[in-house]
Design a protein around this motif. Sequence first.
Motif, PDB file in Angstrom:
ATOM      1  N   SER A 186     -24.931 -53.488 -28.871  1.00  0.00           N
ATOM      2  CA  SER A 186     -25.340 -54.739 -28.048  1.00  0.00           C
ATOM      3  C   SER A 186     -26.355 -53.214 -27.310  1.00  0.00           C
ATOM      4  O   SER A 186     -25.758 -52.915 -26.205  1.00  0.00           O
ATOM      5  CB  SER A 186     -24.998 -55.498 -27.119  1.00  0.00           C
ATOM      6  OG  SER A 186     -25.190 -55.888 -26.251  1.00  0.00           O
ATOM      7  N   THR A 187     -27.626 -54.337 -27.102  1.00  0.00           N
ATOM      8  CA  THR A 187     -28.849 -53.311 -26.363  1.00  0.00           C
ATOM      9  C   THR A 187     -29.035 -54.140 -24.939  1.00  0.00           C
ATOM     10  O   THR A 187     -28.485 -53.973 -24.159  1.00  0.00           O
ATOM     11  CB  THR A 187     -29.807 -53.916 -26.743  1.00  0.00           C
ATOM     12  OG1 THR A 187     -29.991 -52.772 -27.612  1.00  0.00           O
ATOM     13  CG2 THR A 187     -31.218 -53.089 -26.068  1.00  0.00           C
ATOM     14  N   ARG A 188     -29.957 -55.916 -25.478  1.00  0.00           N
ATOM     15  CA  ARG A 188     -30.121 -56.768 -24.035  1.00  0.00           C
ATOM     16  C   ARG A 188     -28.850 -57.433 -23.344  1.00  0.00           C
ATOM     17  O   ARG A 188     -29.260 -57.315 -22.062  1.00  0.00           O
ATOM     18  CB  ARG A 188     -30.529 -57.888 -24.536  1.00  0.00           C
ATOM     19  CG  ARG A 188     -31.889 -57.683 -25.278  1.00  0.00           C
ATOM     20  CD  ARG A 188     -32.619 -58.680 -26.558  1.00  0.00           C
ATOM     21  NE  ARG A 188     -31.537 -58.229 -27.572  1.00  0.00           N
ATOM     22  CZ  ARG A 188     -32.011 -56.771 -28.028  1.00  0.00           C
ATOM     23  NH1 ARG A 188     -33.374 -56.834 -27.678  1.00  0.00           N
ATOM     24  NH2 ARG A 188     -31.557 -56.599 -29.016  1.00  0.00           N
ATOM     25  N   THR A 189     -27.999 -57.585 -23.877  1.00  0.00           N
ATOM     26  CA  THR A 189     -26.073 -58.213 -22.697  1.00  0.00           C
ATOM     27  C   THR A 189     -25.843 -57.591 -22.008  1.00  0.00           C
ATOM     28  O   THR A 189     -26.024 -57.135 -20.768  1.00  0.00           O
ATOM     29  CB  THR A 189     -25.471 -58.859 -24.003  1.00  0.00           C
ATOM     30  OG1 THR A 189     -26.457 -59.431 -25.128  1.00  0.00           O
ATOM     31  CG2 THR A 189     -24.990 -59.626 -23.373  1.00  0.00           C
TER      32      THR A 189
ATOM     33  N   THR B   6     -23.640 -67.154 -22.213  1.00  0.00           N
ATOM     34  CA  THR B   6     -24.828 -66.565 -21.649  1.00  0.00           C
ATOM     35  C   THR B   6     -26.463 -66.812 -22.253  1.00  0.00           C
ATOM     36  O   THR B   6     -27.679 -66.907 -22.075  1.00  0.00           O
ATOM     37  CB  THR B   6     -24.861 -64.982 -21.356  1.00  0.00           C
ATOM     38  OG1 THR B   6     -24.377 -64.494 -21.955  1.00  0.00           O
ATOM     39  CG2 THR B   6     -23.023 -65.353 -19.895  1.00  0.00           C
ATOM     40  N   GLN B   7     -25.701 -65.866 -23.793  1.00  0.00           N
ATOM     41  CA  GLN B   7     -27.464 -65.955 -23.883  1.00  0.00           C
ATOM     42  C   GLN B   7     -27.815 -67.727 -24.436  1.00  0.00           C
ATOM     43  O   GLN B   7     -29.016 -67.383 -24.576  1.00  0.00           O
ATOM     44  CB  GLN B   7     -26.873 -65.396 -25.918  1.00  0.00           C
ATOM     45  CG  GLN B   7     -28.544 -65.694 -26.748  1.00  0.00           C
ATOM     46  CD  GLN B   7     -29.455 -64.680 -26.552  1.00  0.00           C
ATOM     47  OE1 GLN B   7     -29.053 -63.658 -26.377  1.00  0.00           O
ATOM     48  NE2 GLN B   7     -30.320 -64.529 -26.790  1.00  0.00           N
ATOM     49  N   ALA B   8     -27.080 -68.446 -24.732  1.00  0.00           N
ATOM     50  CA  ALA B   8     -27.232 -69.932 -25.355  1.00  0.00           C
ATOM     51  C   ALA B   8     -27.777 -70.060 -23.311  1.00  0.00           C
ATOM     52  O   ALA B   8     -29.252 -71.544 -23.914  1.00  0.00           O
ATOM     53  CB  ALA B   8     -25.744 -70.982 -25.546  1.00  0.00           C
TER      54      ALA B   8
HETATM   55  N1   CP Z   1     -29.493 -61.104 -27.925  1.00  0.00           N
HETATM   56  C1   CP Z   1     -28.620 -60.111 -28.400  1.00  0.00           C
HETATM   57  O1   CP Z   1     -27.269 -60.301 -27.815  1.00  0.00           O
HETATM   58  O2   CP Z   1     -28.394 -58.605 -27.956  1.00  0.00           O
HETATM   59  P1   CP Z   1     -27.919 -57.434 -27.895  1.00  0.00           P
HETATM   60  O3   CP Z   1     -26.886 -58.322 -29.522  1.00  0.00           O
HETATM   61  O4   CP Z   1     -29.307 -56.956 -28.094  1.00  0.00           O
HETATM   62  O5   CP Z   1     -26.835 -57.778 -26.358  1.00  0.00           O
END
Ligand code: CP
Length: 328
Positions: free
Chosen positions: A55-58, A137-139
């Motif tokens: 994961s980067t963003r989450t 949380t993405q949703a």
């Molecule tokens: N959108 C998302 O979940 O990105 P990551 O896999 O970078 O967390």
Amino acid sequence: MNFTGSNILSVNQFDRDSVEYIFSVADKMQPYARRQKRTKVLEGAILGNLFFEPSTRTRVSFGTAFNLLGGEVRETTGMESSAIAKGESLYDTARVLSSYSDVIAMRHPKSGSVAEFSEGSRVPVINGGDGANEHPTQALLDLYTIEKELAYHGQTIDNMHICMIGDLKYGRTVHSLSKLLTMYKNVRFTLISPRELSMPSSVLDALDTAGHAFHITETMEGIVDADIVYQTRIQQERFASPQDADQYRGRFRLNQDIYTKHYKPNTVIMHPLPRDSRSEANELDNDLNQNPNLAIFRQADNGVLIRMALFALTLGVVDQVDQYECPV
Ligand code: CP
């Protein structure tokens, strides 16, 4: 919904009022996220940020959100650096780590694993993605972004037309987002994917029950009057081998030329990211980066606001955030 002390495991636990309440708290977090104000409301609190899958963003936005509320983050990344690699159960891991933390965010490759983990936890657990199942949380950040983008053009989520494109079978973000959209009125769905990667029947059943019309297709027909186009990546990590995933890559490309010729003006382009920028995939070309309707980075920015809101809610400090303000 009473958020204090609650796990956030699935979008099924929300109703429309609770979603709108989360969004109102996220709005209040904006000056803190923009560094115009500073708060120490979570000073002394610790987030256990457990990411057993890349994961980067989450991962980073959970940590950033907690830091922006004044708390500290303890992190573990990858299965191999955890005692789970030695055969420890999720229950034991949860039981131990929850005494080191005030709240835990977790991603794991197995569907249902975060709920299983939460049974051993003594503190709230937030699902950062469990296999192909859910990414609540993405949703929430996707829906928050959709609401803002449509409002900018004088539209609402009720009565919108959304096209979801790509790997709708393994893409957990489209599962969770579709379920959240069942709370709104008269949403029209066009679901574009290879037949083998189509939306699971459990999600289609939920759309049906909500009275939403959906059209399933393997071609890019139906995008001409879309308000939102939500592209996804082929989820290579869910296939038996990269070669199995290769046969589906590059089928549904979007670039500026296609957008100009085939989309209505102001169609909002979304993607949960990461986008697969390799030439054989390239589902969202870099030549869209200057397109003002490309919302992908606004989506990622909104992730911090939503995760700040969820920490403040689950830890019961929403009404104290401004009381703990300190100089910027
Ligand atoms: N959108 C998302 O979940 O990105 P990551 O896999 O970078 O967390």
